[in-house]
Design an enzyme around this catalytic site. Sequence first.
Site, short mmCIF file in Angstrom:
data_model
loop_
_atom_site.label_atom_id
_atom_site.label_comp_id
_atom_site.label_asym_id
_atom_site.label_seq_id
_atom_site.Cartn_x
_atom_site.Cartn_y
_atom_site.Cartn_z
N ALA A 1 -42.14 50.50 104.53
CA ALA A 1 -41.09 51.33 103.92
C ALA A 1 -40.52 50.68 102.66
CB ALA A 1 -39.98 51.58 104.94
N GLY B 1 -46.42 45.50 108.41
CA GLY B 1 -45.28 45.75 109.29
C GLY B 1 -44.57 47.03 108.92
N CYS B 2 -43.75 47.54 109.83
CA CYS B 2 -43.09 48.83 109.62
C CYS B 2 -42.01 48.75 108.53
CB CYS B 2 -42.53 49.36 110.92
SG CYS B 2 -41.49 48.21 111.83
N PHE B 3 -41.08 47.79 108.66
CA PHE B 3 -40.09 47.60 107.60
C PHE B 3 -40.79 47.30 106.28
CE2 PHE B 3 -36.36 46.43 110.49
CZ PHE B 3 -35.61 47.53 110.12
N ALA B 4 -41.82 46.46 106.34
CA ALA B 4 -42.53 46.06 105.13
C ALA B 4 -43.13 47.26 104.42
CB ALA B 4 -43.63 45.05 105.48
#
Length: 324
Positions: free
Chosen positions: A139, A134-137
């Site tokens: 970063a 995932g994107c947040f994951a």
Amino acid sequence: MIKAGIIGGSGYTGGELIRLLLNHPKAEIDFVYSTTRAGKKIAHTHQDLLGQTDLKFSDSINETVAIVFLCLGHGNSSKFLEENTFSDQTKIIDLSNDFRLQQDSVFQGKTFVYGLPELFKKEIKEANFIANPGCFATAIQLALLPLAKEGFLKNEVHINAITGSTGAGIKPSETTHFSWRNNNASWYKPFTHQHLGEIGESLSSFGNKVGKLQFLPNRGNFPRGILATAYNKFDGRLEDAQNLFQDYYQEALFTNISEEPIHLKQVVNTNNCHIHLHKHEDVLLITSVIDNLLKGASGQAIENMNLMFGLEEGLGLQLKAGVF
């Protein structure tokens, strides 16, 4: 040439994936499957591709393509694979959260490897099926992995991150409407975001204790990018932390440690993650920035494809940010 199929190419991640594959020197698009846009030109939906391709969305799939990218809503990838089959030689990269957690990683006899190259590059090279992070994951993990490896995350970790509106997908909603999002900011899913599970599993993969992750996600009034900050107690010097991060990422093609404070424009439209460290008394602040649609989704998927097929990791991903 690697023949690639895309399932669900009308959204933001699908559009970016099409753009990257059209410019990839070793891959070509065989089909882009869509149930709602079949027969229509792709450039009519993704207007940034006008003049780049005459491809049309398809209502059928080619079961023998070398690789398939699943760009479907969460929960729909597993449904699609239940209803459609591909050859035993076809590799699959799923961009949803269907197979990211260890408990969900085996599906129909297929074992999905978690596709974070900075952590599982060896496994990705040998894999046939990838669960794209995932994107947040992405970063947050890249901000914390070096500390997790050395056992420096025993205490509670506080994380704050803000994402652009494209992170919510292309379908309009109350909180993505321009008149609501513009000149506005808000938090959502405080301390319960769905990416916490995959973050926790990755940080715990070294066998060291990891404190509770207190994550507050925020909506920003910009289209793309994620800026994440995390802080935790750290007894060493700033130089010790910088050396730790430099050592961990010395062979990471797309993750860079900056001595200067960082900002979003440095990474938007690239597959890069930039990280900056700051020490205040006994607290270490880690800042990371990525493009949520590239390093947080489609760019990382291409990076994984390159690794799976034995290509140069950065092939087709030589992208430059526009900082002005």
